[in-house]
Design an enzyme around this catalytic site. Structure first.
Site, short mmCIF file in Angstrom:
data_model
loop_
_atom_site.label_atom_id
_atom_site.label_comp_id
_atom_site.label_asym_id
_atom_site.label_seq_id
_atom_site.Cartn_x
_atom_site.Cartn_y
_atom_site.Cartn_z
N SER A 127 0.83 -1.21 0.00
CA SER A 127 0.00 0.00 0.00
C SER A 127 0.86 1.25 0.00
O SER A 127 1.95 1.27 0.60
CB SER A 127 -0.87 -0.01 1.26
N TYR A 151 -1.44 -0.64 10.57
CA TYR A 151 -1.74 -1.24 9.26
C TYR A 151 -0.59 -0.99 8.29
O TYR A 151 -0.07 -1.92 7.66
CB TYR A 151 -3.04 -0.65 8.70
N LYS A 155 2.37 -3.64 6.40
CA LYS A 155 2.69 -3.74 4.96
C LYS A 155 4.20 -3.57 4.75
O LYS A 155 4.81 -4.28 3.97
CB LYS A 155 1.92 -2.66 4.17
N LEU A 202 -13.62 7.36 0.71
CA LEU A 202 -14.41 8.37 0.02
C LEU A 202 -15.33 7.80 -1.07
O LEU A 202 -16.53 8.09 -1.09
CB LEU A 202 -13.47 9.44 -0.57
P1 NAD Z 1 -10.92 -6.87 0.99
O1 NAD Z 1 -11.15 -6.83 2.46
O2 NAD Z 1 -12.04 -6.59 0.08
O3 NAD Z 1 -10.30 -8.29 0.59
C1 NAD Z 1 -9.49 -9.04 1.47
C2 NAD Z 1 -10.00 -10.46 1.46
O4 NAD Z 1 -9.19 -11.24 2.35
C3 NAD Z 1 -11.45 -10.58 1.94
O5 NAD Z 1 -12.18 -11.37 1.02
C4 NAD Z 1 -11.33 -11.30 3.29
O6 NAD Z 1 -12.45 -12.12 3.56
C5 NAD Z 1 -10.04 -12.09 3.10
N1 NAD Z 1 -9.34 -12.39 4.35
C6 NAD Z 1 -9.06 -11.55 5.37
N2 NAD Z 1 -8.41 -12.19 6.34
C7 NAD Z 1 -8.26 -13.48 5.91
C8 NAD Z 1 -7.67 -14.63 6.48
N3 NAD Z 1 -7.11 -14.61 7.68
N4 NAD Z 1 -7.68 -15.78 5.77
C9 NAD Z 1 -8.26 -15.82 4.54
N5 NAD Z 1 -8.84 -14.76 3.97
C10 NAD Z 1 -8.85 -13.61 4.65
O7 NAD Z 1 -9.69 -5.89 0.71
P2 NAD Z 1 -9.15 -5.34 -0.68
O8 NAD Z 1 -9.53 -3.92 -0.78
O9 NAD Z 1 -9.48 -6.28 -1.77
O10 NAD Z 1 -7.59 -5.37 -0.40
C11 NAD Z 1 -6.79 -6.48 -0.79
C12 NAD Z 1 -5.39 -6.24 -0.30
O11 NAD Z 1 -4.89 -5.02 -0.84
C13 NAD Z 1 -5.29 -6.10 1.23
O12 NAD Z 1 -4.12 -6.77 1.64
C14 NAD Z 1 -5.18 -4.61 1.44
O13 NAD Z 1 -4.45 -4.32 2.60
C15 NAD Z 1 -4.42 -4.18 0.19
N6 NAD Z 1 -4.68 -2.78 -0.19
C16 NAD Z 1 -5.97 -2.38 -0.44
C17 NAD Z 1 -6.22 -1.05 -0.77
C18 NAD Z 1 -7.61 -0.56 -1.03
O14 NAD Z 1 -7.83 0.67 -0.99
N7 NAD Z 1 -8.57 -1.41 -1.31
C19 NAD Z 1 -5.16 -0.13 -0.85
C20 NAD Z 1 -3.87 -0.59 -0.62
C21 NAD Z 1 -3.64 -1.93 -0.30
N1 UFG Z 2 -12.59 11.78 2.74
C1 UFG Z 2 -13.61 12.67 3.03
N2 UFG Z 2 -14.78 12.17 3.53
C2 UFG Z 2 -14.98 10.84 3.73
C3 UFG Z 2 -13.93 9.94 3.42
C4 UFG Z 2 -12.74 10.45 2.93
O1 UFG Z 2 -13.47 13.87 2.86
O2 UFG Z 2 -16.07 10.46 4.19
C5 UFG Z 2 -11.34 12.31 2.16
C6 UFG Z 2 -10.10 12.02 3.00
O3 UFG Z 2 -9.91 13.01 3.98
C7 UFG Z 2 -9.02 12.00 1.92
C8 UFG Z 2 -9.73 11.46 0.68
O4 UFG Z 2 -11.12 11.67 0.93
O5 UFG Z 2 -8.59 13.30 1.63
C9 UFG Z 2 -9.49 9.98 0.45
O6 UFG Z 2 -9.78 9.26 1.63
P1 UFG Z 2 -9.92 7.67 1.63
O7 UFG Z 2 -10.28 7.26 3.02
O8 UFG Z 2 -10.79 7.23 0.52
O9 UFG Z 2 -8.45 7.18 1.26
P2 UFG Z 2 -7.05 7.37 2.02
O10 UFG Z 2 -6.08 7.86 0.99
O11 UFG Z 2 -7.18 8.18 3.22
O12 UFG Z 2 -6.67 5.90 2.45
C10 UFG Z 2 -6.84 4.77 1.58
C11 UFG Z 2 -6.98 3.52 2.44
C12 UFG Z 2 -5.68 3.22 3.13
C13 UFG Z 2 -4.59 3.12 2.12
C14 UFG Z 2 -4.50 4.38 1.31
C15 UFG Z 2 -3.44 4.26 0.24
O13 UFG Z 2 -7.99 3.70 3.42
O14 UFG Z 2 -5.78 1.98 3.78
O15 UFG Z 2 -5.76 4.65 0.70
O16 UFG Z 2 -3.65 3.13 -0.51
F1 UFG Z 2 -3.42 2.91 2.75
#
Ligand code: NAD
Ligand code: UFG
Length: 338
Positions: A127, A151, A155, A202
């Site tokens: 991330s 978190y 990572k 967001l």
């Molecule tokens: P998500 O929660 O939709 O998907 C994660 C999946 O992992 C889920 O289906 C959950 O049921 C499964 N899971 C959780 N714990 C588990 C366990 N112990 N054993 C087996 N399965 C398990 O999340 P996502 O948005 O698809 O994110 C996927 C990966 O990408 C995560 O590692 C997250 O940290 C990373 N990531 C996501 C974002 C984002 O904004 N979505 C940004 C940066 C990094």
């Molecule tokens: N925001 C609002 N109102 C809301 C939600 C968010 O104004 O209700 C704003 C936040 O302040 C920020 C922007 O929208 O300026 C984006 O916020 P998000 O929560 O959508 O995303 P972040 O960048 O804060 O964080 C996300 C994930 C993190 C991840 C990061 C980078 O939540 O886990 O992206 O991948 F690490």
């Protein structure tokens, strides 16, 4: 076209399910391993509708070593895409052990099971949060790491484990993909982001306001040193993230190596800009008001995507209009998720 089997831990979640579709399109055979702690097995039907392929789904937990080894024994797995884990920043501050257990111990389990099973291609979901609030944009791979919450630290720890494994010579095909802000949904409207409870991010919040599940969006902060005072992020279409996984897999299978790569578009978009684009895409006006800054939020960050282009030949293809219209199709056709 390859028929290699690829294990997707967390493959029924948001990024994993879209990557499953991209893998099928590229001729790979995904095997999903998930405990459904943050997803639903109902997704299988949807994935099979989109891909017109029978997809293997195994219910299991990455904290259970034997369950993972069993999957490797039953399927001839070529590579692992490791999406499973917990991802809520606030929750990680309140429950750090849960994050160190699922994200760090869980990753070690997977890698250990790969080692005893002779699988050595590993792509990790990292991330942009590992960079913290740098105030230097665009963020390239050589930027300083400074995660601000448990978190983000999990990572970074896993990335360091991966780097050590590469250095040790035990594994020679490794990648850590640092996603910026994945949003949107598959263009079919059949799969998309389905957060449990009130969305913390967001884009899903905006979509639930537009569809009438939530009444109003609060914008966290109006006085950041950005183009319009609201927070700026690098939103990237989830199918572009999925395509980047396929490009990384293709690269590792042909060339090997260790690839830490930033996945973004390189464009910074403010909260107000995203609201306007979403209103246009959905045809709904979004009620909003300004509130205070959210604790721990960075003002602005966006990726330098040039290494991904150079190494993988990949760059994001879908623009902000497409991110919003695909998100809206998913949300309006599935107002309550799966
Ligand atoms: P998500 O929660 O939709 O998907 C994660 C999946 O992992 C889920 O289906 C959950 O049921 C499964 N899971 C959780 N714990 C588990 C366990 N112990 N054993 C087996 N399965 C398990 O999340 P996502 O948005 O698809 O994110 C996927 C990966 O990408 C995560 O590692 C997250 O940290 C990373 N990531 C996501 C974002 C984002 O904004 N979505 C940004 C940066 C990094
Ligand atoms: N925001 C609002 N109102 C809301 C939600 C968010 O104004 O209700 C704003 C936040 O302040 C920020 C922007 O929208 O300026 C984006 O916020 P998000 O929560 O959508 O995303 P972040 O960048 O804060 O964080 C996300 C994930 C993190 C991840 C990061 C980078 O939540 O886990 O992206 O991948 F690490």
């Amino acid at each position: 076209m390859s028929q290699e089997k690829i294990l997707l831990t967390g493959g029924s979640g948001y990024v994993g399910s879209h990557s499953c579709v991209a893998l099928c399109e590229a001729g790979y055979q995904p095997v999903i391993f998930d405990n459904f702690s943050n997803s639903s097995p109902k997704i299988l039907d949807r994935l099979e509708q989109i891909t017109k392929t029978k997809i293997t789904l195994v219910e299991g937990d990455i904290l259970n070593f034997n369950q993972i080894v069993n999957v490797f024994q039953q399927h001839n797995i070529k590579a692992v895409m490791h999406f499973a884990g917990c991802k809520a920043v606030d929750d990680s501050v309140k429950n750090p052990l849960k994050y160190y257990r699922s994200n760090v111990s869980g990753s070690i389990n997977i890698i250990d099971a790969m080692k005893v099973s002779g699988v050595d291609v590993f792509i990790f979901s990292s991330s942009a949060t590992i960079f913290g609030d740098l105030n230097v944009n665009p963020i390239s791979e050589s930027a300083t790491f400074s995660p601000k919450n448990p978190y983000g630290k999990t990572k970074l720890f896993v990335e360091e484990i991966i780097a050590d494994l590469f250095g040790s010579g035990c594994f020679s095909n490794l990648a850590a993909l640092r996603y910026f802000n994945p949003v949107g949904a598959h263009h079919s409207g059949l799969i998309g982001e389905d957060p449990k409870g009130v969305p913390q991010n967001l884009m899903p919040y905006l979509a639930q306001v537009a569809v009438g599940r939530l009444s109003k969006l609060e914008i966290f902060g109006r006085d950041y040193p950005t183009k319009d005072g609201t927070g700026v992020r690098d939103y990237i279409h989830v199918m572009d993230v999925a395509d980047a996984h396929v490009a990384t897999l293709d690269y590792l299978l042909s060339n090997g190596g260790y690839l830490p790569i930033n996945l973004g578009t390189g464009n910074g978009v403010s909260v107000l800009e995203l609201i306007r684009t979403f209103e246009k895409a959905s045809g709904h006006s979004i009620p909003w008001s300004f509130g205070p800054r959210r604790k721990g939020d960075a003002a602005e960050y966006y990726a330098d995507p040039s290494l991904a282009k150079k190494k993988l030949g990949w760059s994001a293809k879908r623009n902000l209009d497409t991110m919003c219209s695909d998100m809206w199709r998913w949300q309006s056709e599935n107002p309550h998720g799966y």
